[in-house]
Motif scaffolding. Sequence first.
Motif, PDB file in Angstrom:
ATOM      1  N   UNK A 162       0.806  -1.211   0.000  1.00 16.54           N
ATOM      2  CA  UNK A 162       0.000   0.000   0.000  1.00 16.54           C
ATOM      3  C   UNK A 162       0.839   1.260   0.000  1.00 16.54           C
ATOM      4  N   UNK A 163       1.900   1.297   0.804  1.00 13.25           N
ATOM      5  CA  UNK A 163       2.718   2.505   0.830  1.00 13.25           C
ATOM      6  C   UNK A 163       3.519   2.665  -0.463  1.00 13.25           C
ATOM      7  N   UNK A 164       3.891   1.532  -1.113  1.00  9.15           N
ATOM      8  CA  UNK A 164       4.572   1.618  -2.410  1.00  9.15           C
ATOM      9  C   UNK A 164       3.622   2.169  -3.477  1.00  9.15           C
ATOM     10  N   UNK A 165       2.394   1.675  -3.496  1.00  5.54           N
ATOM     11  CA  UNK A 165       1.402   2.173  -4.441  1.00  5.54           C
ATOM     12  C   UNK A 165       1.121   3.648  -4.175  1.00  5.54           C
ATOM     13  N   UNK A 166       1.037   4.013  -2.905  1.00  8.54           N
ATOM     14  CA  UNK A 166       0.765   5.408  -2.552  1.00  8.54           C
ATOM     15  C   UNK A 166       1.879   6.325  -3.043  1.00  8.54           C
ATOM     16  N   UNK A 167       3.111   5.923  -2.837  1.00  8.04           N
ATOM     17  CA  UNK A 167       4.229   6.769  -3.248  1.00  8.04           C
ATOM     18  C   UNK A 167       4.366   6.865  -4.760  1.00  8.04           C
ATOM     19  N   UNK A 168       4.050   5.773  -5.465  1.00  6.33           N
ATOM     20  CA  UNK A 168       4.220   5.760  -6.914  1.00  6.33           C
ATOM     21  C   UNK A 168       3.083   6.445  -7.657  1.00  6.33           C
ATOM     22  N   UNK A 169       1.849   6.167  -7.246  1.00  3.08           N
ATOM     23  CA  UNK A 169       0.695   6.532  -8.069  1.00  3.08           C
ATOM     24  C   UNK A 169      -0.174   7.640  -7.483  1.00  3.08           C
ATOM     25  N   UNK A 170       0.199   8.214  -6.371  1.00  2.00           N
ATOM     26  CA  UNK A 170      -0.610   9.307  -5.835  1.00  2.00           C
ATOM     27  C   UNK A 170      -0.439  10.547  -6.704  1.00  2.00           C
ATOM     28  N   UNK A 171      -1.359  11.497  -6.612  1.00  6.16           N
ATOM     29  CA  UNK A 171      -1.168  12.755  -7.338  1.00  6.16           C
ATOM     30  C   UNK A 171       0.141  13.430  -6.930  1.00  6.16           C
ATOM     31  N   UNK A 172       0.912  13.841  -7.945  1.00  4.43           N
ATOM     32  CA  UNK A 172       2.249  14.425  -7.751  1.00  4.43           C
ATOM     33  C   UNK A 172       3.195  13.435  -7.089  1.00  4.43           C
ATOM     34  N   UNK A 173       2.943  12.157  -7.298  1.00 13.24           N
ATOM     35  CA  UNK A 173       3.840  11.134  -6.809  1.00 13.24           C
ATOM     36  C   UNK A 173       4.972  10.876  -7.787  1.00 13.24           C
ATOM     37  N   UNK A 174       5.679   9.767  -7.588  1.00  8.81           N
ATOM     38  CA  UNK A 174       6.872   9.480  -8.389  1.00  8.81           C
ATOM     39  C   UNK A 174       6.529   9.357  -9.870  1.00  8.81           C
ATOM     40  N   UNK A 175       5.459   8.620 -10.205  1.00 11.25           N
ATOM     41  CA  UNK A 175       5.101   8.405 -11.612  1.00 11.25           C
ATOM     42  C   UNK A 175       4.657   9.698 -12.276  1.00 11.25           C
ATOM     43  N   UNK A 176       3.802  10.468 -11.615  1.00  3.77           N
ATOM     44  CA  UNK A 176       3.306  11.701 -12.228  1.00  3.77           C
ATOM     45  C   UNK A 176       4.422  12.735 -12.368  1.00  3.77           C
ATOM     46  N   UNK A 177       5.333  12.807 -11.417  1.00  8.76           N
ATOM     47  CA  UNK A 177       6.454  13.731 -11.541  1.00  8.76           C
ATOM     48  C   UNK A 177       7.365  13.331 -12.701  1.00  8.76           C
ATOM     49  N   UNK A 178       7.564  12.018 -12.849  1.00  6.59           N
ATOM     50  CA  UNK A 178       8.392  11.550 -13.966  1.00  6.59           C
ATOM     51  C   UNK A 178       7.738  11.870 -15.302  1.00  6.59           C
ATOM     52  N   UNK A 179       6.433  11.695 -15.417  1.00  7.27           N
ATOM     53  CA  UNK A 179       5.728  12.035 -16.653  1.00  7.27           C
ATOM     54  C   UNK A 179       5.807  13.531 -16.944  1.00  7.27           C
ATOM     55  N   UNK A 180       5.782  14.331 -15.896  1.00 10.09           N
ATOM     56  CA  UNK A 180       5.846  15.788 -16.076  1.00 10.09           C
ATOM     57  C   UNK A 180       7.230  16.214 -16.544  1.00 10.09           C
ATOM     58  N   UNK A 181       8.281  15.686 -15.914  1.00 16.92           N
ATOM     59  CA  UNK A 181       9.643  16.092 -16.276  1.00 16.92           C
ATOM     60  C   UNK A 181      10.097  15.484 -17.599  1.00 16.92           C
TER      61      UNK A 181
END
Length: 549
Positions: A111-130
């Motif tokens: 759950x904490x891995x999913x939260x960190x990766x897929x939350x708004x402005x999380x790791x995945x969304x920041x990577x997509x933005x940059x």
Amino acid sequence: MQSWHLFFGATRRPPAILWLVGIAVAVITLIPAIYTIIRALEAVGTTTLPPPKMLIALVINTVILASGTAFLSGIIGISQAFLVERTTLAGRAIWRIVVALPLAIPPYVLGLCVLALFRPRGIIEKWLFTTFALPYGTLPFSGIFGVLGSMVVLALCISPYVYLPVAAVLRQGSNHFNEMAQLSGATWYHRLRHITLPTIAPAAGGGMLLCMLYALADFGVPALLRLPTFSTAIYGQFTGQINRAGAAFLSIPLIFVTLGLIILEERLAGRGSVQINRSWRPYLRHPLQAWQWVAQCGLGMVTLSALVLPIGTLVFWALRPMSLSEQSSSLPWSALLQTGLGNMFFVALIASITTILAIPPALLLRRGGIIGGILARCSQVGYALPGVVVALSVVLVVNRGLSWIAGGVLPLVLAYIIRFLPQAVQSLDVAFNQIAPAIEEAGRSLGRSALSVIQRLVLPLAAPGLQAGWALLFLSMIKELPATLLLRPAGFDTLAVRIWMPASDGHFAAAAPPALLLVAVALAPLTLILHTYHRTPTQHTEEAPWNPS
């Protein structure tokens, strides 16, 4: 005399010491539940009760979470079992182990891995933005919160509770009835509907009910993914508002719903049987042919989500440099290893004590007549009490009559025993039930006492089951979170606590090292459990062309 045998057991009448220990264990496990109900009734008519709208929302969220998790776990577990045991799946020996490994991943870690990766402005969304200049909010990352995200996370971690029993039934099943139906002109659909599915239904139903019980009791995943359930509400009432009467009142629906599911699970457990006799025939494995890659991709997606994603995320966090705030909430590796060793020793000791205490109820369940069965069922009341409710009930009892042990480690030990004793009783009951009554009768005919027969015959013969039961207890206790959070004395840490404390503050990198250590520790007992499940008295299923007619 017949009524005496009916109520207290007949030829295999247990010795007096078993009755004494069984009564003591039943009383210890009953008192917290009874006192919690009394405190809840005292709260009726006072201002401490939660508002009706909150209760309705908690009921809806909890029911949807439990039923949805059971449904998803059933789909995943049954599909995996059928692919591994009844098809020409490539790498079957490896998949047989891999699909059960998610049991070593605590749901709150995923759950904490999913939260960190897929939350708004999380790791995945920041990577997509940059990387691609994709604006924030373009993709619906907020969908991970709530009931859907919680269901998926829980189902990925606990689907092996469905896979393991269904796979065992499919592996040991005989093709005899299937051949007879085929000779009678039945199509593959009718054979699947009237032979295969009824055969696996008890095992699948029991596994899905276990998943439902787990979801009802889970605290970590709903708390991380912001889903209000009874478990999170009880924890909030106890720690936030210090409203113990209100927390006890919220425990009542959870207790009675869980009791009903336990009764249903026990009835289902008694309906399944696998016949291994002279008419036993190995099943023919269905050739996948062009569907081989589809099966491999399906199993790979589940493995990627349940194993590779959390472990890869934890390794990434553990290797990258921490910020100053993360360093303040983390432990150096030397202190972390010391905490892990202390946690392992503590859990191993409590698992051993619980296993020993479970021996009398497990023996009385089948050998003690009606009274023995009642005592054994009373000792399993803890199964109806999720970890947060067990902790609450122990606190209520300790504060009322055992204040001299408050603030120490004994309340936590008592909570662990009450919470996991039913699990130990069920495991030992399966082991003891495989011993033929004639063996015990032969020992008694040689002049041995009932206690001597148990010591010299029953326990040695049930040793593999005792070891597997102990391993299952260790695996469950090492991942326990809510009871430990509520009852741990000052300065007492476990790996689960060292994960939760920084993760709840958003310091995910600080939670990675103890999470990796916890997963590594959990793999050892899981290996013993899988070894027990994969031992079968049957031959290997043969591979042959499949005639779907």
